[in-house]
Motif scaffolding. Structure first.
Motif, PDB file in Angstrom:
ATOM      1  N   HIS A 100     -10.725  -7.790   2.400  1.00  0.00           N
ATOM      2  CA  HIS A 100      -9.790  -8.102   2.674  1.00  0.00           C
ATOM      3  C   HIS A 100      -8.566  -6.847   3.036  1.00  0.00           C
ATOM      4  CE1 HIS A 100      -6.005 -10.441   2.743  1.00  0.00           C
ATOM      5  NE2 HIS A 100      -6.765 -11.661   2.459  1.00  0.00           N
ATOM      6  N   PRO A 101      -8.093  -6.904   4.231  1.00  0.00           N
ATOM      7  CA  PRO A 101      -7.210  -5.494   4.447  1.00  0.00           C
ATOM      8  C   PRO A 101      -5.907  -5.435   3.685  1.00  0.00           C
ATOM      9  CG  PRO A 101      -7.182  -7.376   6.272  1.00  0.00           C
ATOM     10  CD  PRO A 101      -8.215  -7.980   5.517  1.00  0.00           C
ATOM     11  N   ILE A 102      -5.496  -6.706   3.145  1.00  0.00           N
ATOM     12  CA  ILE A 102      -4.050  -6.301   2.432  1.00  0.00           C
ATOM     13  C   ILE A 102      -4.583  -6.621   1.055  1.00  0.00           C
ATOM     14  CG2 ILE A 102      -2.034  -7.742   1.840  1.00  0.00           C
ATOM     15  CD1 ILE A 102      -1.970  -8.503   4.990  1.00  0.00           C
ATOM     16  N   LEU A 103      -5.171  -7.531   0.659  1.00  0.00           N
ATOM     17  CA  LEU A 103      -5.218  -7.824  -0.916  1.00  0.00           C
ATOM     18  C   LEU A 103      -6.013  -6.686  -1.553  1.00  0.00           C
ATOM     19  CD1 LEU A 103      -5.912 -11.631  -1.388  1.00  0.00           C
ATOM     20  CD2 LEU A 103      -4.082 -10.287  -1.745  1.00  0.00           C
ATOM     21  N   PHE A 104      -7.186  -6.195  -0.827  1.00  0.00           N
ATOM     22  CA  PHE A 104      -8.112  -4.942  -1.713  1.00  0.00           C
ATOM     23  C   PHE A 104      -6.950  -3.799  -1.994  1.00  0.00           C
ATOM     24  CE2 PHE A 104     -11.993  -2.055  -0.999  1.00  0.00           C
ATOM     25  CZ  PHE A 104     -12.008  -1.915  -2.432  1.00  0.00           C
ATOM     26  N   PRO A 105      -6.387  -3.184  -0.985  1.00  0.00           N
ATOM     27  CA  PRO A 105      -5.530  -2.160  -1.379  1.00  0.00           C
ATOM     28  C   PRO A 105      -4.389  -2.474  -2.277  1.00  0.00           C
ATOM     29  CG  PRO A 105      -5.221  -2.554   0.862  1.00  0.00           C
ATOM     30  CD  PRO A 105      -6.289  -3.550   0.445  1.00  0.00           C
ATOM     31  N   LEU A 106      -3.681  -3.538  -2.004  1.00  0.00           N
ATOM     32  CA  LEU A 106      -2.635  -4.197  -2.928  1.00  0.00           C
ATOM     33  C   LEU A 106      -2.893  -4.159  -4.364  1.00  0.00           C
ATOM     34  CD1 LEU A 106       0.167  -5.182  -3.303  1.00  0.00           C
ATOM     35  CD2 LEU A 106      -0.649  -7.521  -2.433  1.00  0.00           C
TER      36      LEU A 106
END
Length: 785
Positions: free
Chosen positions: A603-609
């Protein structure tokens, strides 16, 4: 076979006032020497040590004998390797108990040769006058030995009376314990002491040595087609020989002019006989070349003698050991003399403090500069009191490697952070499990952020907290929340800036004006929260920015519409629960925490967030327990938080952890993973410890390791010498290779083998206890064998 009366042949008269005194008046000072670890020295350091020892020889007065003895004992592990009663620690003690190993002790005896002019037995008054000069001799010796200690390679400790007597016992009983009740001795062509059978080999002529001797040789075992792993020349018959043996090294320091005069006499003899044989012509030429070299370079002539005593408890076992010794000598091009007829004299004359009795025909002329190539300057691995349990690669002996306190106290490193590189299939998660489990056993607070459930068994074994991100029931955070107003500091604001810019701009960089304006908003927001009793969270911060202005004409530099659109999902949209938790998780007293990110890794947003939020949660925790040791392991999950503005977050992470007595261990497969990120330089510059698994299949990275990780040629030789199950560790400027050998219990806990884990998981689900599951799994495996 008739035994020998030790009193008649023993050359030592007394040990008194911490001095060893021979029957003809030779007085000795005795020291124990701690040597560098095997495989830790590079070629330049070995050359440096050679120069140091040459200085020692040159600085000692003529008439001094320097006797160096290295004792190597076949040993067994009897002491506990861990004091903890933890399940895994207890398994270590069982696993290593009675495992065979080698131990080593080095002693340096500095002898004032009386030249037989004075005998303590014949003229005590004259001898007392001779002793008046001992103080000056002691001062000269201590001054010379300072060359050994000041470079940091050696530690030298002078022995007292009891320790000297124990050393004599070691030699005369051929035992590590240093028996003082002497055994029967037999010297009938073979040496026998008590129940031990021994052989003695000497090197007492230049003809027994190869024509040229270099200070190092290439190790076939550890070299690769692209790297030469260098070891000291004499290692095969010293630390490299895995049998009971003593390596005696004796240097007679005479007036160099007198030695030269003796050498000229030999030259003339060979020259006059050169016409009779080709061998004499060659010998004459060799001696002449040697003399010219010494005179041209102003070197020092010395006399020298070397011998090896090897022993075992049966003749059959001794034959095996002797074959190993002879093969080692053969590989070095050395032809030793196996002593048969002068056995009694040479054995007794090599006793500590007795080499003045060695006859002239067992000495040969050498050069002080070259002699050091025949001296042993290595010992086995040294274990720290605390640290990670590894094994040395030479003998597989367990040892502790302290990567935490000791390197900082010694000034070797200034931070405890580490980078862990493990190419696919080399056992990276296995190694991290091993490090994390031991740190937990030693009182650390452990946090692991992972993809792939690599640490679930360990977490369950220690009753840790395991968070798995579930899209249907996501973890809830609140990075704006605080318990005390003093938490609203620069570190917290730095994190919030990184977080907000990521949500707003992704990997796109922010301008200086945007950073300044958003920073002003944060200051104003917390003043507003404190003044009005507002609950701090993403939603109230979003509303505050929507309703206020931070600076005049900010619209020219700060696109508020873009900001609001980008963050709306986290205000009242799909992700509104993630950043607005009413009761943030309190993990202060949890000592083992795992955040598993496998479900959102793509997930491009949830993973780093979520990765950032987990780390921030940990940051809040570690600031509350400043005196506790804290280790944060980020296995692969660091990649999404190291791009664009996230580089600032990495810097924040390192800075905060260091300030609060912690470490960040970032693990990855390849160096390129680090180099290809904006945060790469910050990660490398803030890391003083490298841990690297086998890279033999990554030879193409050699130049990059040298350039970006500052690995020297010696470091690269060590790194590329590692095989599977071994790990290269560099702490500051010091490096070596260690083995990862573990008990069956630790193996079962760490293993990532799918079939094995299926069995363990099934037992665990049935019985609800991970230690029981591991024990049952081991029992099942043992039944199959």
């Amino acid at each position: 076979m008739k035994d020998t009366d030790i009193k008649k042949i023993f050359n030592i008269l007394a040990v008194d006032d911490d001095l060893l005194i021979s029957k003809k008046g030779d007085v000795s000072l005795v020291y124990k020497v701690m040597l560098p670890q095997i495989y830790s020295l590079d070629s330049d350091q070995i050359e440096q040590i050679s120069v140091i020892f040459d200085k020692v020889i040159r600085s000692l007065p003529a008439g001094t004998i320097l006797q160096k003895q290295d004792f190597f004992f076949v040993d067994a592990i009897t002491e506990h390797v861990s004091e903890s009663r933890n399940f895994l620690s207890a398994s270590d003690n069982r696993f290593f108990h009675e495992k065979p190993t080698m131990s080593h002790e080095c002693y340096l005896t500095i002898i004032k040769d009386s030249k037989s002019k004075v005998s303590i037995l014949n003229n005590s008054s004259q001898y007392n006058k001779y002793l008046d000069g001992i103080d000056d001799f002691i001062k000269a010796v201590e001054s010379s030995l300072s060359f050994l200690t000041k470079e940091g390679f050696f530690t030298v400790e002078r022995l007292n009376n009891d320790q000297i007597i124990a050393l004599l016992g070691k030699y005369l009983s051929l035992s590590k314990e240093g028996e003082t009740n002497l055994r029967d001795m037999f010297f009938d062509k073979n040496l026998q002491i008590g129940n031990k059978f021994a052989e003695l080999y000497t090197i007492s002529s230049n003809n027994q040595l190869p024509i040229t001797i270099n200070s190092t040789i290439k190790s076939i075992e550890y070299s690769t087609p692209k790297t030469d792993f260098r070891i000291p020349f004499i290692q095969p018959v010293s630390t490299g020989l895995d049998v009971n043996h003593i390596y005696n090294q004796v240097i007679f320091i005479e007036d160099s002019e007198k030695v030269f005069s003796s050498l000229k006499t030999k030259m003339n003899q060979f020259k006059s006989m050169a016409i009779l044989s080709r061998e004499n012509q060659v010998t004459y030429q060799q001696v002449e070349d040697l003399v010219e070299d010494v005179l041209e370079r102003e070197l020092t002539f010395i006399y020298q003698h070397f011998s090896v005593i090897v022993w075992n408890v049966s003749q059959k076992k001794l034959e095996h050991d002797v074959n190993l010794l002879e093969n080692a000598f053969r590989d070095l091009g050395i032809t030793p003399y196996q002593v048969k007829y002068a056995l009694k004299e040479l054995y007794m004359n090599n006793c500590p403090g007795a080499p003045a009795y060695i006859s002239e025909n067992h000495k040969f002329i050498g050069i002080s500069e070259q002699t050091s190539s025949l001296l042993n300057f290595e010992s086995y691995y040294e274990s720290n009191k605390d640290g990670i349990l590894f094994c040395d690669r030479k003998n597989e002996s367990p040892l502790r490697l302290d990567l935490w306190d000791e390197p900082v106290k010694k000034g070797i490193i200034v931070n405890r952070n580490r980078l862990i590189f493990g190419p696919s299939g080399t056992g990276k998660s296995f190694l991290i499990n091993h490090i994390a489990s031991q740190y937990y056993e030693q009182g650390h607070h452990i946090v692991m952020i992972d993809i792939g459930n690599s640490y679930k068994k360990l977490c369950e074994l220690v009753d840790g907290v395991y968070f798995t991100y579930d899209l249907n029931s996501p973890l809830q955070f609140n990075p704006f929340y605080y318990y005390d107003e003093d938490e609203i500091n620069i570190d917290k604001k730095t994190f919030l800036l990184s977080l907000i810019f990521f949500l707003w701009k992704g990997e796109e960089g922010a301008s200086r004006e945007e950073k300044q304006i958003l920073s002003s908003y944060l200051d104003l927001y917390y003043e507003h929260v404190i003044r009005n009793g507002i609950f701090p969270c993403m939603s109230t911060f979003y509303e505050f920015i929507s309703e206020n202005t931070a600076v005049e004409e900010e619209s020219s530099y700060f696109d508020k519409i873009s900001f609001k659109l980008s963050l709306k999902d986290f205000y009242d949209g799909h992700y509104k629960d993630i950043l607005n938790a009413a009761e943030p998780a309190n993990l202060i007293h949890e000592r083992f925490i795992v955040f598993e990110m496998d479900n959102i890794k793509d997930h491009p947003i949830l993973f780093p967030l979520v990765t950032m939020l987990c780390i921030n949660l940990v940051m809040t925790k570690i600031q509350k327990i400043p005196g506790e040791k804290k280790s944060i392991f980020i296995d692969e999950c660091w990649k999404p938080i190291s791009k664009g503005e996230m580089a600032e977050f990495i810097k924040y992470l390192y800075k905060t952890v260091r300030k609060f007595y912690g470490e960040v261990a970032i693990a990855t497969q390849d160096l390129e993973d680090i180099l290809d990120t904006a945060a790469g330089p910050a990660m490398v510059n803030n890391t003083d410890t490298l841990i690297m698994l086998s890279h033999k299949k990554k030879m193409a990275s050699k130049d990059k390791f040298s350039k970006y990780l500052s690995l020297s040629e010696s470091d690269l030789q060590k790194l590329y010498s590692t095989d599977k199950g071994e790990v290269y560790v560099k702490v500051g400027s010091m490096s070596n290779v260690y083995k990862v050998k573990v008990s069956p219990e630790r193996y079962a806990c760490y293993s990532s083998n799918a079939d094995e884990n299926k069995v363990i998981r099934g037992i665990y689900e049935a019985k609800g206890n991970m230690s029981v599951a591991i024990n049952d799994f081991i029992d099942l495996n043992s039944q199959k064998k």
